[in-house]
Scaffold this motif. Structure first.
Motif, PDB file in Angstrom:
ATOM      1  N   LYS A 279      34.403  35.912  41.693  1.00 28.10           N
ATOM      2  CA  LYS A 279      33.138  35.386  41.013  1.00 28.10           C
ATOM      3  C   LYS A 279      32.101  35.834  41.495  1.00 28.10           C
ATOM      4  CE  LYS A 279      33.997  34.129  45.961  1.00 28.10           C
ATOM      5  NZ  LYS A 279      34.936  35.282  45.758  1.00 28.10           N
ATOM      6  N   THR A 280      31.894  37.549  41.784  1.00 28.39           N
ATOM      7  CA  THR A 280      30.712  38.114  41.801  1.00 28.39           C
ATOM      8  C   THR A 280      30.665  38.427  40.458  1.00 28.39           C
ATOM      9  OG1 THR A 280      30.744  38.728  43.608  1.00 28.39           O
ATOM     10  CG2 THR A 280      29.652  40.479  42.317  1.00 28.39           C
TER      11      THR A 280
ATOM     12  N   LYS B 237      40.416  31.003  40.431  1.00 26.80           N
ATOM     13  CA  LYS B 237      41.185  32.158  41.226  1.00 26.80           C
ATOM     14  C   LYS B 237      41.699  32.834  40.802  1.00 26.80           C
ATOM     15  CE  LYS B 237      46.035  31.176  43.150  1.00 26.80           C
ATOM     16  NZ  LYS B 237      47.264  31.003  43.459  1.00 26.80           N
TER      17      LYS B 237
ATOM     18  N   GLU C 214      38.201  32.717  46.745  1.00 24.77           N
ATOM     19  CA  GLU C 214      38.607  34.320  47.542  1.00 24.77           C
ATOM     20  C   GLU C 214      37.815  35.790  46.911  1.00 24.77           C
ATOM     21  OE1 GLU C 214      43.486  34.119  47.163  1.00 24.77           O
ATOM     22  OE2 GLU C 214      43.482  33.157  49.674  1.00 24.77           O
ATOM     23  N   SER C 215      38.144  37.078  47.925  1.00 22.93           N
ATOM     24  CA  SER C 215      38.082  38.139  47.168  1.00 22.93           C
ATOM     25  C   SER C 215      38.783  38.580  46.261  1.00 22.93           C
ATOM     26  CB  SER C 215      37.841  39.178  48.532  1.00 22.93           C
ATOM     27  OG  SER C 215      36.820  38.428  49.649  1.00 22.93           O
ATOM     28  N   GLY C 216      37.619  39.735  45.296  1.00 24.39           N
ATOM     29  CA  GLY C 216      38.583  39.302  43.971  1.00 24.39           C
ATOM     30  C   GLY C 216      38.869  38.440  42.964  1.00 24.39           C
ATOM     31  N   SER C 217      38.592  36.884  43.471  1.00 27.86           N
ATOM     32  CA  SER C 217      38.871  36.690  41.979  1.00 27.86           C
ATOM     33  C   SER C 217      37.925  36.342  41.223  1.00 27.86           C
ATOM     34  CB  SER C 217      38.324  35.162  43.340  1.00 27.86           C
ATOM     35  OG  SER C 217      37.058  34.863  43.607  1.00 27.86           O
TER      36      SER C 217
ATOM     37  N   ASP D 224      23.384  33.435  45.552  1.00 27.76           N
ATOM     38  CA  ASP D 224      24.395  34.094  46.166  1.00 27.76           C
ATOM     39  C   ASP D 224      24.799  34.820  47.707  1.00 27.76           C
ATOM     40  OD1 ASP D 224      26.175  35.811  46.181  1.00 27.76           O
ATOM     41  OD2 ASP D 224      25.263  38.074  45.388  1.00 27.76           O
ATOM     42  N   GLU D 225      25.579  33.896  48.143  1.00 27.29           N
ATOM     43  CA  GLU D 225      25.842  33.673  49.277  1.00 27.29           C
ATOM     44  C   GLU D 225      25.283  33.858  50.043  1.00 27.29           C
ATOM     45  OE1 GLU D 225      28.984  33.866  50.890  1.00 27.29           O
ATOM     46  OE2 GLU D 225      30.019  34.921  49.178  1.00 27.29           O
TER      47      GLU D 225
ATOM     48  N   THR E 217      29.499  30.876  46.687  1.00 26.93           N
ATOM     49  CA  THR E 217      30.242  31.107  49.126  1.00 26.93           C
ATOM     50  C   THR E 217      31.270  31.148  49.037  1.00 26.93           C
ATOM     51  OG1 THR E 217      29.335  30.125  50.873  1.00 26.93           O
ATOM     52  CG2 THR E 217      29.886  28.616  48.984  1.00 26.93           C
ATOM     53  N   HIS E 218      31.462  31.946  50.185  1.00 28.81           N
ATOM     54  CA  HIS E 218      31.913  31.746  51.024  1.00 28.81           C
ATOM     55  C   HIS E 218      32.243  30.828  51.752  1.00 28.81           C
ATOM     56  CE1 HIS E 218      33.319  35.849  50.116  1.00 28.81           C
ATOM     57  NE2 HIS E 218      34.499  35.616  50.075  1.00 28.81           N
TER      58      HIS E 218
ATOM     59  N   GLN F   2      21.617  37.768  49.519  1.00 29.96           N
ATOM     60  CA  GLN F   2      22.434  37.036  50.946  1.00 29.96           C
ATOM     61  C   GLN F   2      21.662  38.088  51.627  1.00 29.96           C
ATOM     62  OE1 GLN F   2      26.503  38.047  51.509  1.00 29.96           O
ATOM     63  NE2 GLN F   2      26.054  38.658  53.852  1.00 29.96           N
TER      64      GLN F   2
END
Length: 255
Positions: free
Chosen positions: A48-49, A218, A43-46, A170-171, A202-203, A94
């Motif tokens: 990943k980036t 997570k 999820e966003s904020g997990s 990246d995405e 990726t999402h 991306q």
């Protein structure tokens, strides 16, 4: 053979105001073998980036190691990092990250120019690569003259032309329509089958379903992983969806 090994990786940010600490990565451990195709989801904020930026040597961890062929990239001196990235890593973003004032050909050549390669060598590498990625006919055009799918295939060519040990994506399908996304995923599968190691954040469940393994992150740590094995893309898609649902609803680790 292990290509990439991440050991006890932590990243703590201190906010500018108030001095609060944010634990972006708490204890990340995983490895990637040569020739693997691995997707990272969460999820966003997990985290990943943050993880991808550290793997790309664009950010430093608070502690831990990132071993690429037994070399700890965390300890590489700042003045040597740019050359290290060019020699070992290929990047697919991306938003393509192409230079509009450079032709498609010159965008692809750029990392080799920075490495001091001759035109003859650059051209010898480009010709078969451009043919494989179906961009031979647009090499003299500029990024603003071609489609999103063609831009991303150009970015893939730029990443591959240095013969990198690892592709970091990246995405990569994030800015593409469904047809161009499908095309890019076919290309990724093809170059992976030819031996290229790929690590993709990726999402997209569809994009991740093409990978041989999916890591789920997570709260700054690896929560679970799925191996594709002999599963079809459709069956892998379903397994990924189920795991993402468990993460979203706060369930325990998926079996």
């Amino acid at each position: 053979m292990t290509l990439l090994e991440v050991k006890n990786l932590k990243k703590i940010y201190t906010t500018r105001f108030g001095g609060n600490q944010v634990h972006a990565l708490t204890d990340v451990n995983f490895s990637v073998d040569e020739g693997e195709y691995v997707a990272i989801m969460g999820e966003s904020g997990s985290g990943k980036t943050t993880l991808l930026n550290i793997l790309a040597a664009l950010d430093q961890p608070t502690s831990g190691q990132v071993m690429l062929q037994n070399k700890n990239i965390v300890t590489i001196k700042e003045k040597e990092l740019a050359a290290f990235r060019r020699q070992n890593l290929g990047f697919v973003f991306q938003d393509f990250n192409l230079l509009d004032t450079f032709s498609i050909q010159d965008n692809i050549f750029l990392p080799l120019v920075l490495s001091g390669k001759s035109y003859n060598e650059m051209n010898a590498r480009l010709v078969p690569l451009a043919e494989k990625l179906r961009i031979s006919e647009i090499l003299t055009k500029f990024p603003y003259e071609v489609s999103g799918g063609q831009k991303q295939r150009t970015a893939v060519a730029r990443a591959l032309i240095t013969n990198p040990k690892l592709i970091l994506a990246d995405e990569p399908t994030g800015a593409l329509d469904s047809r161009a996304s499908d095309d890019l995923l076919r290309i990724f599968s093809q170059i992976n089958q030819e031996g290229q190691t790929i690590l993709m954040v990726t999402h997209s469940t569809k994009a991740a379903s093409h990978a041989g393994r999916v890591l789920f992150i997570k709260d700054g740590t690896i929560f679970h992983q799925l191996y594709k094995g002999s599963l079809s893309n459709e069956a892998m898609y379903q397994k990924i969806s189920e795991t993402l649902n468990i993460i979203a609803t706060g369930g325990g680790r998926n079996a």
